[in-house]
Enzyme design. Structure first.
Site, PDB file in Angstrom:
ATOM      1  CB  ILE A 119      38.382  36.273  38.155  1.00 62.34           C
ATOM      2  CG1 ILE A 119      37.025  36.551  38.688  1.00 62.34           C
ATOM      3  CG2 ILE A 119      38.519  36.389  36.501  1.00 62.34           C
ATOM      4  CD1 ILE A 119      36.803  37.383  40.034  1.00 62.34           C
ATOM      5  CB  ALA A 172      40.280  37.162  42.294  1.00 63.27           C
ATOM      6  CB  CYS A 173      43.303  40.773  39.157  1.00 64.81           C
ATOM      7  SG  CYS A 173      44.796  40.244  38.685  1.00 64.81           S
ATOM      8  N   GLY A 174      42.267  39.555  36.979  1.00 71.00           N
ATOM      9  CA  GLY A 174      42.231  38.997  35.785  1.00 71.00           C
ATOM     10  C   GLY A 174      43.116  37.794  35.433  1.00 71.00           C
TER      11      GLY A 174
END
Lengths: 95, 420
Positions: free
Chosen positions: A44, A11-13
């Site tokens: 996220i 996950a990232c932004g």
């Protein structure tokens, strides 16, 4: 022996940019070490929807809350400073 | 002859042009033909996908937006296509690809002359710099020199802001040795940070606080593009006076757009990774002198997971929609970039030391300005999309985005070059 396939969340932004880079690295790492696991890439804020079925969260961003599953922070994959340490953390978490 | 072949390639459109250009750039960075061509083709395919989704978005939303105008006199006829589409439109511009090596060189020159400490290895976000170039390219009817100059100007501004905010990124976000030269984050920080400082002086507001966990629970739905697309789509269907059947249909279509667009951009991104790694290795192999606090420039995506950033962004989703309706002069219908608000507020939240109330107040002002700027330059945005061979249905054919259209730095650059 049939292991249950494990699920790794990356996950990232955005769920697009940095998580694509890290997702590819994690997939390569898992394949090279013959770990039976699948990578799901997401934002996220979407982790909540996948959390119950997943075994590990690998993230490039800051944690927005406490999670039920183990977490590995992977910013080093982006900066390329000591990425081997993250490789090991991920493999250990999936043992 | 050379000019003719360049023109021929440009006229083929981005799905053919980009594979060729990226193959050449990849080989110039020392990749073999096979690897470089594979990257190039992947990017071309990403484009095919993005075109499909934009078409789905504009056809569905365009009709509903038009209906809203006739029913309520709500003039929200400029569709916010979101940054994924804006980035794609940018890469499709003839000047964009060449900005990759140029931006890298500019970064190196600034590092050597000690004008910046940021080693910007985040090639993906070079698109923001290229966006300024692409906009000025349209504005000047294809003046390469001015277009490239605009991109460089934008890059310098972003690197300077990244330098100034680096201590905050390290202290508040805890990202050691990292800076965030992301165009949209920097631009919103530039206006947002002073507003935060101001808000924190206002008696009565100064001491207000909110808890990020509660907000994440209450507003969590706005963090899931799939659900947000469905709800927004159905809401628009209702406002457009559609029957129940069509309300359901537009709801699912919009859920599809929100869900599929990032998937398509991911394909584009995958194609760009090999070039990006080459540039990173090249930049990191250079020695820019010891005794300097160099920071590594990363995508602001690494910071936006912070609880206060997420909470602020979630609250700003309904606020932005409300602003779009009540703000005089606004014509933008927010959609695609509602999922990107966390990027716009990252520096604002950092400057507010995580105070969500202050961040939301400053964020509201920034989003309002963003809507007006996005309205103001929608015609360039649309023209760029047409040049990129995206399908624009007749009548409803105006698009913009909060990320590129509502970007303060991009807007300033355009205004400067309009004067020239």
């Amino acid at each position: 022996m049939m292991d249950r396939q494990k699920i790794v969340l990356v996950a990232c932004g955005t769920g697009i940019a940095t998580s694509t880079v890290v997702g590819q690295k994690v997939e390569t790492l898992l394949a090279a070490n013959h770990v039976n696991a699948k990578v799901i890439q997401c934002k996220i804020t979407e982790v909540g929807s996948y959390e119950d079925q997943a075994d590990l969260l690998v993230t490039t961003t800051i944690l927005s809350r406490a999670y039920k599953i183990p977490v590995v922070k992977a910013v080093n994959y982006l900066t390329n400073i000591n990425p081997g340490k993250i490789d090991q953390e991920i493999l250990d978490a999936l043992k | 002859m050379l000019l003719e072949s360049v023109q021929f390639i440009l006229n083929l459109g981005p799905t053919v042009m980009l594979p060729i250009v990226i193959t050449v750039i990849g080989m110039a960075f020392g990749q073999g033909f096979k690897k470089a061509f594979r990257s190039g083709l992947t990017i071309g395919v990403g484009f095919v996908g993005i075109n499909l989704v934009i078409n789905l978005l504009v056809t569905n939303l365009g009709g509903a937006a038009q209906q809203m105008v006739t029913r309520f006199g709500l003039v929200l006829n400029i569709i916010d296509v979101g940054w994924p589409a804006a980035a794609a439109i940018t890469w499709a511009s003839p000047v964009a690809a060449i900005m990759i090596p140029i931006c890298m060189l500019v970064n190196i020159v600034l590092l050597i002359t000690k004008c910046t400490d940021v080693v910007d290895i985040d090639i993906w976000n070079y698109w923001h710099f290229a966006a300024a170039s692409a906009t000025v390219y349209v504005l000047t009817d294809g003046n390469w020199l001015l277009a490239i100059l605009a991109g460089i100007l934008y890059e310098v501004a972003v690197l300077k802001i990244a330098d100034k905010t680096a201590p905050m990124v390290q202290e508040f976000f805890g990202l050691e040795g990292v800076s965030l030269p992301t165009g949209s984050t920097a631009a919103c920080g530039l206006i947002g940070i002073p507003i935060v400082k101001l808000v924190q002086k206002i008696p009565g507001i100064k001491n207000l606080k909110a808890d990020p966990d509660t907000i994440q629970k209450r507003f969590g739905i706005f963090g899931e593009p799939l659900m947000m697309g469905l709800i927004l789509g159905m809401l628009l269907g209702i406002l457009a006076g559609y029957g129940f059947d069509k309300i359901l249909q537009i709801g699912v279509s919009m859920a599809g757009v929100m869900f599929l667009m990032p998937r398509m951009v991911k394909i584009l991104m995958e194609g760009l990774i090999p070039v990006s790694e080459s540039v990173r290795e090249f930049l990191q192999s250079k020695n820019f002198g010891k005794d300097r606090n160099l920071t590594i420039g990363l995508d602001a995506a690494v910071a936006v997971g912070h609880p206060a950033v997420i909470a602020t962004a979630l609250v700003l989703v309904p606020i932005t929609l409300f602003l779009a309706v009540i703000l005089p002069g606004n014509q933008v219908l927010p959609f695609g970039d509602l999922a990107t608000i966390c990027f716009y507020v990252a520096f604002i939240v950092g400057a507010a030391r995580g105070n969500i109330v202050h961040s939301v107040i400053a964020g509201t002002i920034v989003m309002g300005l963003g809507l007006l700027m996005a309205t103001n330059i929608a015609s360039f945005h649309t023209q760029m999309a047409i040049m990129a061979h995206f399908n624009m249905p007749e009548g409803t054919a105006t698009i913009s985005s909060l990320d590129m259209g509502g970007n303060f730095l991009n807007w300033i650059v355009i205004k400067i070059f309009q004067l020239i």
